[in-house]
Scaffold this motif. Structure first.
Motif, PDB file in Angstrom:
ATOM      1  N   ASN A  23       9.777  -2.080  -1.377  1.00  0.00           N
ATOM      2  CA  ASN A  23       9.363  -1.821   0.427  1.00  0.00           C
ATOM      3  C   ASN A  23       9.161  -0.571   1.083  1.00  0.00           C
ATOM      4  N   GLN A  67       8.773  -4.633  10.140  1.00  0.00           N
ATOM      5  CA  GLN A  67       9.609  -5.081   9.147  1.00  0.00           C
ATOM      6  C   GLN A  67      10.658  -6.516   9.659  1.00  0.00           C
ATOM      7  N   GLU A  68      10.866  -7.163  11.070  1.00  0.00           N
ATOM      8  CA  GLU A  68      11.485  -8.032  11.685  1.00  0.00           C
ATOM      9  C   GLU A  68      10.645  -9.234  10.902  1.00  0.00           C
ATOM     10  N   ARG A  88      11.956  -9.505   6.845  1.00  0.00           N
ATOM     11  CA  ARG A  88      13.507 -10.062   7.993  1.00  0.00           C
ATOM     12  C   ARG A  88      13.565 -11.790   7.715  1.00  0.00           C
ATOM     13  N   GLN A  90      12.225 -13.179   4.417  1.00  0.00           N
ATOM     14  CA  GLN A  90      13.162 -13.181   3.590  1.00  0.00           C
ATOM     15  C   GLN A  90      14.689 -13.974   3.014  1.00  0.00           C
ATOM     16  N   GLU A  91      15.164 -13.557   4.466  1.00  0.00           N
ATOM     17  CA  GLU A  91      16.390 -14.603   5.099  1.00  0.00           C
ATOM     18  C   GLU A  91      15.456 -16.532   4.714  1.00  0.00           C
TER      19      GLU A  91
END
Length: 301
Positions: free
Chosen positions: A35, A57-58, A61, A64-65
């Motif tokens: 990260n 960063q979104e 996210r 990764q989801e």
């Protein structure tokens, strides 16, 4: 001893997309992500259809989801300390001493930039000074812009950036780098060259307003593009004997394969500089397809 099909080193768009394709191929995969992304100062990423303007960063996210849907993929928020090849397997050791064995390795660690040593440059980088015109040129269109480069990149950058503005000045920060022919060509297109050393940048909240020069004069500029030096972000020791090109990028073939059997590279790691999000992700996909193809061939041979 559990043996993974693939270890992906790096959690940017290249590594994330590689892990996605591997997960969908039912390959036991681990993604290492410490990260510490290159674009940590960037608030928006562009050029990726359906995700244009997304916060990096979104983007991570969401990625990764999506990976969490695939039971064969795991994400470890660890820095890789060492990689070595033992017979036909790769031993990956993390900073806390954990060890993993994998049949294949995908290197997607990317690059990190070293900005010129100019006072306040980091305050403006990622907000009004950028490295990639294709990524951020649209947002700076039709403004008075600067190209800041103290080597031969300046000439090429000036030509590219002129696509977004007719008000452009090249700052060479105290260096005389252009030939007479280059100067005449740029000037014929309305692009001026300033060879004085830059003293500092002036502006508030990262938004450039003026460039102050060594003689205390200032030049109005509202943004621009700056040449950085690029170095491999990977900090691990490795006995992997892959080849680097003149820019420091890892040499691969069209399938993202390095000259070390079982080792693949994609994204910024390979091109030795900033890549658009969509290109890095595409290379990650290709690396994963190549890994899957190799594992299939090994199964049937």
């Amino acid at each position: 001893m559990m043996v993974l099909d693939c270890a992906v080193i790096g959690g940017g768009p290249a590594g994330l997309n590689a892990a996605l394709v591997l997960g969908r191929s039912r390959r036991k995969t681990i993604l290492f992500d410490d990260n510490k992304p290159r674009n940590a100062v960037t608030s928006e990423s562009h050029g990726f259809i359906t995700r244009d303007g997304i916060d990096p960063q979104e983007f991570k996210r969401i990625a990764q989801e999506e990976l969490s849907r695939y039971p064969d993929v795991s994400i470890e928020k660890l820095r890789v300390h060492h990689i070595k090849k033992e017979n036909n397997l790769f031993l990956v050791e993390t900073e806390n001493g954990e060890e993993y064995y994998a049949k294949k390795i995908i290197l997607a660690t990317g690059f990190k930039e070293e900005l010129p040593d100019i006072p306040r440059v980091k305050e403006f980088y990622g907000k009004s000074l950028f490295s990639c015109p294709f990524c951020d040129g649209w947002e700076l269109r039709d403004r008075p812009l600067a190209v800041i480069a103290d080597d031969q990149k300046a000439f090429h950058m000036a030509k590219v950036v002129s696509n977004w503005t007719n008000d452009l000045i090249v700052f060479t920060n105290g260096n005389k780098i252009h030939s007479l022919e280059e100067k005449e060509l740029l000037q014929s297109k309305g692009i001026s060259i300033n060879e004085k050393q830059i003293a500092t940048f002036i502006g508030e909240k990262g938004m450039l307003e003026q460039i102050q020069l060594e003689d205390q004069t200032t030049v109005l500029r509202e943004g621009g593009f700056i040449a950085a030096e690029w170095k491999q972000a990977a900090s691990f020791d490795s006995s992997l004997e892959y080849t680097l090109n003149e820019q420091g990028g890892i040499v691969t073939d069209d399938w993202q394969r390095t000259n070390t059997e079982g080792v693949y590279a994609c994204g910024d790691t390979r091109i030795a500089g900033p890549s658009q999000l969509i290109i890095a992700a595409g290379e990650g996909s290709m690396a994963a397809i190549a890994v899957n193809a190799a594992l299939i061939e090994e199964k049937f041979n």
